[in-house]
Motif scaffolding. Structure first.
Motif, PDB file in Angstrom:
ATOM      1  N   GLN A  29       0.844  -1.367   0.038  1.00 17.66           N
ATOM      2  CA  GLN A  29      -0.056  -0.099   0.173  1.00 17.66           C
ATOM      3  C   GLN A  29       0.658   1.311  -0.018  1.00 17.66           C
ATOM      4  O   GLN A  29       0.564   2.160  -0.712  1.00 17.66           O
ATOM      5  N   SER A  60      -9.656  -0.028   3.522  1.00 14.05           N
ATOM      6  CA  SER A  60      -9.905  -0.384   2.232  1.00 14.05           C
ATOM      7  C   SER A  60     -10.352  -1.927   1.977  1.00 14.05           C
ATOM      8  O   SER A  60     -11.131  -2.149   1.068  1.00 14.05           O
ATOM      9  N   ASP A 119     -14.142  -1.823   2.290  1.00 13.00           N
ATOM     10  CA  ASP A 119     -14.746  -1.155   1.270  1.00 13.00           C
ATOM     11  C   ASP A 119     -14.787  -2.409   0.127  1.00 13.00           C
ATOM     12  O   ASP A 119     -15.661  -2.460  -0.780  1.00 13.00           O
ATOM     13  N   ARG A 165      -4.063   0.188  -6.946  1.00 14.84           N
ATOM     14  CA  ARG A 165      -4.159  -0.514  -5.966  1.00 14.84           C
ATOM     15  C   ARG A 165      -3.258  -1.780  -5.875  1.00 14.84           C
ATOM     16  O   ARG A 165      -3.509  -2.775  -5.389  1.00 14.84           O
TER      17      ARG A 165
END
Length: 478
Positions: free
Chosen positions: A103, A264, A267, A397
Motif C-alpha cells: 500500500q 480499504s 470497502d 491498488r
C-alpha cells in the motif's frame, strides 16, 4: 470511487467474449509489416529476468541447499525444529506487513525504488550466509539471515507482481506472467546445476574449493547473491516509476497505513466480494500447489524408492517441465482466460495425484509419468492465478492487493502439511501399516486441498481479458 464504479471494473462470467481473433497487444509491442506484431519488447524480458535471478534465493537457498546445510548434524540437534519455528515467525511478519508495504509503495508511486531496496536486502542476506560456518555457534546467524531474506524476498515479490500491470494489457498479461514464472523455474534449476556440479558434488570444485569448513556451500551463497543482483539489474534500470503517480498524497505512518488498509478491505468487501472470494480460493489452491513440490520428493524417496541422487534428477526434470509448460500456457491464458487455465490445471492435478495413490505399487515409472504430469500444471496454475488477480485490480491498488495476496497465502499455509499428516494417520488406521509403507496416503491430503481450492474458485467471476487497454490505465482505486 463509488461502489458502482468499482463494480463496473469487473465483468460477469456470462458476458460474451470478443471473437477469438481479437487483437492482443502490450505497450512494448508495435505493429510490424503486413499488420503483424513484433514479439515482446525489452521491458518484458527485463521484468522476467528478475524471476530468473530471484530463483537463487527461492529455489537454491530456501529449498535445495542452504536449509539442508543449516539442518545438518554440524549445527547440533534440533536444528530442523528451530528452522520450522523461524520460518513460521518470518511468515507471520510477512502476513502482517506485506499489505501495508504494498500500500505504501502504491501511495508513493515508487514501486521500482522499493523493489530495488528489498532486492538488495535479499542480496545482502544471501551474501551474509557465507559467514555461517558449520558449527552450532553459527546456527542462529544462519537462521536470522534466512528469515530476513524470506521477509524481504516476499516484500520484493509484492512490488514485482504489481509491476505486471505496467508492462501488459489484459490481452497479453498471461504470456507476460507465464514468461516470468517459467524463467524462475528454469533459472533456479540452471543455478542449482552450476553450484551442485561445480562446487558441492566434486571433491575439489571450481576455484579449488572443497567441502572443508562448509566452504563449498558458503561460496555457493556468494554465487547466489551475485546471481540475484546481476539478473535484477535489468528491471531496476529499465522500468521506471510513472512520474504522475509519485508522491501522491501525504506520507502516512505505520498506524495510519493500517487504518487505511482496514478501510480499504472493508470497502473491497462491500463493493467487490468477487475479488475477496478469489483471494480466498487462490490461497487454498496455491497451498496445494506448494504441497506438490514440498512432499513430492518425500513420496518419491519413501514410497517409490528413489535414491537421493534420483530425487535430485527428478527435481531438475520437474522444474524444467514446470518452467517450459508455464511459458507455453501463458498464450492459452490470454486466449481463453486465466480462470479456465486454473480450472483445467487443478482438475488434471487432482486426477494425476489420485493416480499416484492408486498406482503406488506400479514402480518408479508410474511416479515419473504421474509426477511430471503434476508438475506440468503447477506453474500454469500459479502464473494464471497472478494474472487473474492482475485483471481484477484497479490502477493504483496493485501493491496493496498483491500484498493481501501474499497475506492470504501465508494465512492458510498450514493446510497442505496438515492434510498430508492427517491422511498418513488415516492410512495407518485403515491398513495397519506404518512408515514408508503408508506414506502414499499423504498424496490424498494434497489432492483434497487442490480440490477444495477448485470448488472455491468455480463461483468466482473472471474479468474480461480480450482488450488492448493497458492494465495500469484503468480507473483509480478506492
Amino acid at each position: 470511487m463509488t461502489p458502482a464504479g468499482y463494480r463496473a471494473l469487473v465483468t460477469n462470467l456470462s458476458a460474451p467474449e470478443p471473437p477469438a481473433g481479437a487483437a492482443a497487444t502490450m505497450p512494448a509491442e508495435a505493429p510490424g509489416p503486413a499488420g503483424r506484431r513484433r514479439r515482446f519488447g525489452w521491458p518484458v524480458y527485463a521484468w522476467g529476468l528478475w524471476d530468473w535471478g530471484s530463483a537463487a534465493f527461492n529455489a537454491v537457498i530456501t529449498t535445495f541447499v542452504f536449509t539442508v546445510y543449516l539442518t545438518s548434524d554440524a549445527f547440533g540437534p534440533g536444528a530442523d525444529a528451530t528452522l520450522g519455528w523461524v520460518l513460521a515467525g518470518a511468515g507471520f511478519l510477512i502476513a502482517v506487513f506485506a499489505p501495508v508495504s504494498g500500500q505504501r509503495a502504491d501511495r508513493s508511486g515508487r514501486r521500482t525504488l522499493w523493489l530495488t531496496v528489498n532486492t538488495l536486502l535479499v542480496v545482502a542476506a544471501s551474501a551474509g550466509m557465507f559467514f555461517v560456518a558449520p558449527s552450532p555457534d553459527y546456527l542462529w546467524l544462519g537462521m536470522l539471515l534466512l528469515a530476513v531474506g524470506n521477509i524481504f524476498f516476499e516484500f520484493a515479490s509484492v512490488n514485482y507482481n504489481a509491476m505486471l500491470n505496467q508492462i501488459a494489457t489484459p490481452a497479453t498479461v498471461g504470456r507476460v506472467s507465464g514468461l516470468g514464472w517459467g524463467l524462475g523455474y528454469i533459472g533456479g534449476i540452471v543455478l542449482l546445476l552450476i553450484v551442485y556440479f561445480g562446487l558441492i558434488d566434486p571433491e575439489v570444485g571450481m576455484f579449488g574449493i572443497t567441502g572443508e569448513d562448509g566452504m563449498d556451500i558458503r561460496v555457493a551463497m556468494l554465487i547466489c547473491a551475485a546471481w540475484t543482483l546481476v539478473f535484477s539489474l535489468p528491471v531496476i534500470l529499465t522500468i521506471r516509476d510513472p512520474k504522475g503517480r509519485r508522491d501522491r498524497g501525504e506520507r502516512t505512518g505505520l498506524l495510519a497505513s493500517y487504518r487505511l488498509l482496514f478501510r480499504s478491505i472493508a470497502d473491497l468487501w462491500r463493493t467487490d466480494r468477487n475479488t475477496v472470494h478469489f483471494l480466498l480460493a487462490s490461497a487454498v489452491f496455491r497451498d496445494g500447489l506448494a504441497g506438490v513440490f514440498t512432499f513430492g520428493g518425500v513420496i518419491a524417496a519413501g514410497t517409490f524408492g528413489f535414491s537421493a541422487g534420483q530425487v535430485i534428477i527428478f527435481g531438475v526434470a520437474a522444474n524444467l517441465v514446470a518452467g517450459v509448460a508455464t511459458i507455453l500456457f501463458g498464450a492459452l491464458d490470454d486466449r481463453i482466460g486465466p480462470k479456465r487455465v486454473i480450472v483445467l490445471a487443478l482438475a488434471c492435478m487432482v486426477a494425476a495425484g489420485t493416480g499416484v495413490f492408486v498406482f503406488h505399487d506400479a514402480g518408479r515409472t508410474a511416479f515419473w509419468v504421474l509426477g511430471l504430469i503434476l508438475c506440468i500444471f503447477v506453474g500454469p496454475a500459479q502464473s494464471a492465478s497472478r494474472t487473474f488477480l492482475a485483471r481484477l485490480i484497479p490502477a493504483g491498488r496493485e501493491g496493496q492487493v498483491f500484498g493481501l495476496y501474499a497475506t492470504t497465502g501465508r494465512a492458510v499455509s498450514f493446510l497442505a502439511p496438515a492434510a498430508f499428516s492427517v491422511f498418513l494417520g488415516l492410512g495407518a488406521a485403515a491398513t495397519g501399516l506404518t512408515g514408508n509403507d503408508v506414506q502414499y496416503w499423504g498424496i490424498l491430503g494434497i489432492v483434497l486441498v487442490l480440490a477444495l481450492g477448485l470448488v472455491l474458485l468455480l463461483p468466482v467471476r473472471p474479468h474480461s481479458h480480450r482488450t488492448d487497454t493497458p492494465l495500469d490505465s484503468r480507473p483509480a482505486g478506492l
